[in-house]
Write a protein that holds these residues in place. Structure first.
Motif, PDB file in Angstrom:
ATOM      1  N   GLU B  12       0.786  -1.187   0.196  1.00  0.00           N
ATOM      2  CA  GLU B  12       0.042   0.051   0.125  1.00  0.00           C
ATOM      3  C   GLU B  12       0.860   1.274  -0.030  1.00  0.00           C
ATOM      4  OE1 GLU B  12      -3.055   1.847   3.060  1.00  0.00           O
ATOM      5  OE2 GLU B  12      -2.964  -0.593   2.893  1.00  0.00           O
ATOM      6  N   ASP B  13       0.813   2.021  -1.122  1.00  0.00           N
ATOM      7  CA  ASP B  13       1.671   3.176  -1.186  1.00  0.00           C
ATOM      8  C   ASP B  13       1.863   4.112   0.030  1.00  0.00           C
ATOM      9  OD1 ASP B  13       2.999   2.646  -3.573  1.00  0.00           O
ATOM     10  OD2 ASP B  13       2.073   4.188  -4.767  1.00  0.00           O
ATOM     11  N   GLY B  14       2.894   4.374   0.542  1.00  0.00           N
ATOM     12  CA  GLY B  14       2.961   5.520   1.594  1.00  0.00           C
ATOM     13  C   GLY B  14       3.324   4.751   2.881  1.00  0.00           C
ATOM     14  N   LYS B  15       3.252   3.567   3.071  1.00  0.00           N
ATOM     15  CA  LYS B  15       3.394   2.835   4.376  1.00  0.00           C
ATOM     16  C   LYS B  15       4.962   2.853   4.383  1.00  0.00           C
ATOM     17  CE  LYS B  15      -0.188  -0.430   5.673  1.00  0.00           C
ATOM     18  NZ  LYS B  15      -0.439  -1.664   5.974  1.00  0.00           N
ATOM     19  N   THR B  16       5.658   2.911   5.501  1.00  0.00           N
ATOM     20  CA  THR B  16       6.844   3.162   5.634  1.00  0.00           C
ATOM     21  C   THR B  16       7.765   1.886   5.785  1.00  0.00           C
ATOM     22  OG1 THR B  16       6.841   3.516   8.112  1.00  0.00           O
ATOM     23  CG2 THR B  16       6.627   5.225   6.655  1.00  0.00           C
ATOM     24  N   VAL B  17       9.153   2.232   5.789  1.00  0.00           N
ATOM     25  CA  VAL B  17      10.188   1.117   6.097  1.00  0.00           C
ATOM     26  C   VAL B  17       9.735   0.479   7.494  1.00  0.00           C
ATOM     27  CG1 VAL B  17      12.670   0.423   6.662  1.00  0.00           C
ATOM     28  CG2 VAL B  17      12.078   2.029   4.809  1.00  0.00           C
ATOM     29  N   GLU B  18       9.275   1.314   8.543  1.00  0.00           N
ATOM     30  CA  GLU B  18       9.058   0.510   9.950  1.00  0.00           C
ATOM     31  C   GLU B  18       7.674  -0.397   9.763  1.00  0.00           C
ATOM     32  OE1 GLU B  18      10.225   1.968  13.199  1.00  0.00           O
ATOM     33  OE2 GLU B  18       8.309   2.612  13.965  1.00  0.00           O
ATOM     34  N   ASP B  19       6.810  -0.089   8.904  1.00  0.00           N
ATOM     35  CA  ASP B  19       5.616  -0.967   8.352  1.00  0.00           C
ATOM     36  C   ASP B  19       6.077  -1.951   7.896  1.00  0.00           C
ATOM     37  OD1 ASP B  19       3.694   1.058   9.537  1.00  0.00           O
ATOM     38  OD2 ASP B  19       3.850   1.988   7.516  1.00  0.00           O
ATOM     39  N   LEU B  20       7.206  -2.103   7.021  1.00  0.00           N
ATOM     40  CA  LEU B  20       7.641  -3.621   6.464  1.00  0.00           C
ATOM     41  C   LEU B  20       8.263  -4.419   7.350  1.00  0.00           C
ATOM     42  CD1 LEU B  20       8.289  -5.130   3.768  1.00  0.00           C
ATOM     43  CD2 LEU B  20      10.409  -3.574   3.587  1.00  0.00           C
ATOM     44  N   LEU B  21       9.107  -3.627   7.964  1.00  0.00           N
ATOM     45  CA  LEU B  21       9.822  -4.315   9.181  1.00  0.00           C
ATOM     46  C   LEU B  21       8.857  -4.942  10.179  1.00  0.00           C
ATOM     47  CD1 LEU B  21      13.121  -2.304  10.030  1.00  0.00           C
ATOM     48  CD2 LEU B  21      12.742  -4.301   8.414  1.00  0.00           C
ATOM     49  N   GLN B  22       7.662  -4.352  10.584  1.00  0.00           N
ATOM     50  CA  GLN B  22       6.705  -4.812  11.339  1.00  0.00           C
ATOM     51  C   GLN B  22       6.032  -6.110  10.767  1.00  0.00           C
ATOM     52  OE1 GLN B  22       6.392  -3.808  14.563  1.00  0.00           O
ATOM     53  NE2 GLN B  22       4.951  -5.531  14.919  1.00  0.00           N
ATOM     54  N   LEU B  23       5.813  -5.754   9.152  1.00  0.00           N
ATOM     55  CA  LEU B  23       5.165  -7.106   8.742  1.00  0.00           C
ATOM     56  C   LEU B  23       6.342  -8.307   8.757  1.00  0.00           C
ATOM     57  CD1 LEU B  23       2.915  -7.893   6.755  1.00  0.00           C
ATOM     58  CD2 LEU B  23       4.413  -7.300   4.826  1.00  0.00           C
ATOM     59  N   ILE B  24       7.549  -7.967   8.581  1.00  0.00           N
ATOM     60  CA  ILE B  24       8.324  -9.144   8.609  1.00  0.00           C
ATOM     61  C   ILE B  24       8.560  -9.963   9.862  1.00  0.00           C
ATOM     62  CG2 ILE B  24      11.210  -9.313   8.763  1.00  0.00           C
ATOM     63  CD1 ILE B  24      11.336  -7.531   6.168  1.00  0.00           C
ATOM     64  N   LYS B  25       8.304  -8.894  10.902  1.00  0.00           N
ATOM     65  CA  LYS B  25       8.420  -9.339  12.397  1.00  0.00           C
ATOM     66  C   LYS B  25       7.236 -10.366  12.489  1.00  0.00           C
ATOM     67  CE  LYS B  25      10.550  -6.301  15.562  1.00  0.00           C
ATOM     68  NZ  LYS B  25      10.618  -5.090  16.283  1.00  0.00           N
ATOM     69  N   GLU B  26       5.867  -9.839  12.048  1.00  0.00           N
ATOM     70  CA  GLU B  26       4.771 -10.867  12.085  1.00  0.00           C
ATOM     71  C   GLU B  26       4.788 -12.130  11.311  1.00  0.00           C
ATOM     72  OE1 GLU B  26       1.987  -7.952  11.541  1.00  0.00           O
ATOM     73  OE2 GLU B  26       2.197  -6.906  13.345  1.00  0.00           O
ATOM     74  N   ASP B  27       5.666 -11.970  10.401  1.00  0.00           N
ATOM     75  CA  ASP B  27       5.638 -13.329   9.370  1.00  0.00           C
ATOM     76  C   ASP B  27       6.708 -14.286  10.113  1.00  0.00           C
ATOM     77  OD1 ASP B  27       5.603 -13.866   6.164  1.00  0.00           O
ATOM     78  OD2 ASP B  27       6.875 -15.163   7.336  1.00  0.00           O
TER      79      ASP B  27
END
Ligand code: SF4
Lengths: 565, 72
Positions: B12-27
């Motif tokens: 989703e455009d605009g989400k940040t690097v932090e959001d990506l790392l959060q996603l990685i953490k949850e996966d």
């Protein structure tokens, strides 16, 4: 921890010495570098009378610090012709430490064809036992016979038939604490062949009747720092992931950036990576009664090891590692964990290095002996090594010898030793480590991934590798690297050393052990005939682009900067 | 769509690097490999940890995330 046994294999005389005062603050790799410098002519024949095989424990051995009992094995390498230290977990180091034994040196060369076992008896007295009844046995059968004879808790350091035959890719195997099988290996550099040249089939250690007490300089201070260290290890997220999948989770990452070796270091992505990633491993590992969270040495609290059973429930192998799955798997185009586990078992049993062997099989595949991806073909090649056929014996001489004999152009070796499981085009700092380490291509000599550096670019990689190589030489003198992250800081490590050995240690002083070790190792190699030209990756890494478009672009001249310190 | 370690990820455009790392953490699978310590590169630029929340990711961005590693 001060007992040294020196075994003269020519005269069969065993002498008991006290550890020299100047060696007191050394252990593992740093001790091996010093002893080889002091006692071995670097130009000697690695399989001749002038070379020595050294077995020793770390600086922390004999203490109650978890993961402290690694066994270091060293000598002039029959594979690389340079200095070598290879270390392993297992039970042997703690068995030696219980006797207060710091080091065993095997020297000379037998004049007859008599083989022996060095037997450390319950009271710590060493003796040479006739090994005639055990010759020709591979490690699993041999260890079982020793357990039958001396009891389940015996410590065994042995060579398989590969070491007896002088294979230059042969290992020294140790019994794993969880499974009781000889699945741990001081694997690299062909030290099994050096032990074989001394005609010592094994060192067998009975449990000490009287346990050695470490002379802590300040026990109370030690207990406080030990507690702190344990808390940190147990609360580290890394420990959780290591317990689940051990080192295999690394495939999840390296496969995404084309750093996982695929089909003889082609630099491509592995299309079947899902079949060997941690998810597939965890699903397969529990079938048939397999397990994770196993400790390879007594008292380990990380417990990154595992046991792998056949689908019918029979034990097959233990300690299946990232390097093995990558080199015997994707690097051979093989994506079947059952086949990889069988290759691992065969390697441990015969006593050959899984990294060197996987790389050798891939070179055979490149030459067209069997196709990439042919698991049964890979097993048949390894069987040739076991059977000692003419080609099997050539394979036992390592990847470079096989590649040259088969006319292969792309031979992934440095100083005659096969590259481990990180493609240097996409993790460039490791390319620097592979090139410049005195050990030959070795990932444990200096891992370079860390915050703040782009691993696919050349910037800062030489500096990073220099720093990591010094750090690795310290780690290998102290403990298992998987507890090192929590030990290696200003707060814990100097406190540990001060409480054990007295005085007030600084972090810099400890890091200096690594620096001095690397200097000695490099000087040994120089005297053995190595030059800057040997500090280089094979040309194809510079000329063939990986799937991500990268080539290795740090020149040999730039890498020589690593030694300016 | 962005690329993370050369592989496409719906984004989703605009989400940040932090959001990506959060996603990685949850996966579960990704989390195992990253050990909570990263080097993050976006379009060949190194992003410092203090900028993770300030760095938005947009379609076409190429991200690389590296763990600290050890493997025996
Ligand atoms: S962390 Fe792993 S390799 Fe280290 S001692 Fe424990 S089981 Fe062995």
């Amino acid at each position: 921890m001060s007992i040294v046994y020196r075994v003269n294999t020519t005269t069969k005389e065993i002498t008991h010495e006290e550890l020299k005062e100047e060696y007191r603050l050394l252990g593992g790799r740093s001790l091996i570098a010093r002893v080889l410098t002091d006692e071995v002519n670097p130009q000697c024949d690695p399989l001749g009378a002038g070379n020595k095989l050294i077995l020793c424990t770390t600086l922390l051995a004999g203490t109650t610090l978890p993961m402290a009992h690694r066994l270091s094995v060293g000598g002039k390498s029959p594979l690389t012709g340079g200095i070598k230290e290879a270390n392993s977990g297992g039970t042997a180091a703690s068995m030696l430490a219980r006797h207060g034994i710091k080091m065993i040196i095997l020297e000379g060369l037998p004049q007859t064809n008599d083989w022996h076992i060095l037997h450390i008896q319950k009271d710590g007295t060493p003796e040479l036992m006739d090994a005639v009844d055990y010759l020709g046995l591979n490690n699993y059968d041999f260890a079982a016979k020793m357990q039958e004879r001396f009891g389940k808790d015996v410590g065994v350091i042995s060579i398989g038939v590969a070491g007896e035959r002088g294979y230059r890719n042969s290992t020294v195997q140790l019994i794993d604490a969880s499974t009781g099988y000889p699945s741990r290996a001081a694997a690299r550099g062909g030290l099994g062949a050096l032990m074989g040249a001394k005609k010592i089939k094994a060192v067998v250690i009975e449990k000490a009747a009287n346990r050695y007490n470490f002379p802590y300089a300040d026990k109370e201070r030690y207990e406080a720092v030990r507690k702190k260290y344990i808390q940190r290890v147990l609360s580290s997220p890394r420990t959780e992931s290591m317990q689940k999948t051990g080192t295999i989770s690394m495939i999840d990452f390296t496969s995404t950036v084309a750093a996982l070796p695929v089909r003889n270091f082609s630099g491509q992505f592995f299309e079947q990576a899902e079949a060997i990633k941690s998810k597939a491993f965890v699903e397969r590992a529990f079938v048939g009664g397999g397990k994770n969270k196993e400790g390879c040495q007594p008292g380990c609290i990380v417990r990154c090891s595992n046991r792998f059973h056949t689908k019918d429930g029979e034990y097959l192998t233990s300690g299946l590692e990232y390097e093995t799955v990558a080199l015997c798997g994707s690097n051979c185009g093989i994506a079947d964990l059952d086949v990889i586990a069988r290759l691992d078992r065969m390697c441990d049993d015969l006593g050959v290095d899984t990294i060197e062997t996987g790389a050798t099989i891939a070179v055979c595949m490149e030459a067209g002996k069997v196709p990439f991806g042919d698991g049964e073909g890979a097993i048949a090649l390894l069987q040739e090594m076991m059977d000692g056929t003419e080609f099997g014996r050539l394979m036992g001489q390592g990847t470079e010898a096989v590649g040259k004999a088969l006319g292969v152009k792309r031979i992934p070796t440095v100083k005659g030793q096969a590259l481990p499981a990180y493609d240097p085009r996409n993790i460039k700092g490791l390319g620097v480590t592979y090139s410049t380490s005195a050990m030959g291509a070795d990932h444990t000599a200096g891992m370079t991934l860390g915050p703040g550096i782009d691993p696919s670019k050349k910037d800062f990689q030489v500096e990073k590798s220099r720093q990591s190589q010094m750090g690795a030489a310290v780690t290998d003198s102290f403990t298992c690297s998987f507890g090192w992250g929590e030990l290696n800081n200003d707060e814990i490590l100097p406190e540990v050393m001060s409480s054990l050995y007295g005085g007030e240690w600084t972090f810099e002083q400890i890091m200096n052990i690594g620096k001095e070790t690397i200097k000695l190792e490099r000087a040994f190699n120089k005297a053995a005939g190595f030059t800057g030209d040997d500090d280089c990756l094979p040309t194809f890494f510079y000329t063939e682009a990986s799937a991500t478009g990268t080539v290795f672009d740090i020149s040999p001249e730039e890498m020589q900067e690593i030694f300016n310190y | 769509m962005i690329k993370v370690n050369y592989h496409e990820l719906v984004w989703e455009d605009g989400k940040t690097v932090e959001d990506l790392l959060q996603l990685i953490k949850e996966d579960r699978q990704l989390r195992l490999l990253t050990h909570d310590t990263y080097t993050v590169i976006v379009n060949n630029e190194l992003i410092l940890p203090q900028d993770y929340a300030k760095t938005p990711l947009r379609t076409g961005d190429e991200v690389r995330v590296y763990p600290v590693m050890a493997g025996g």
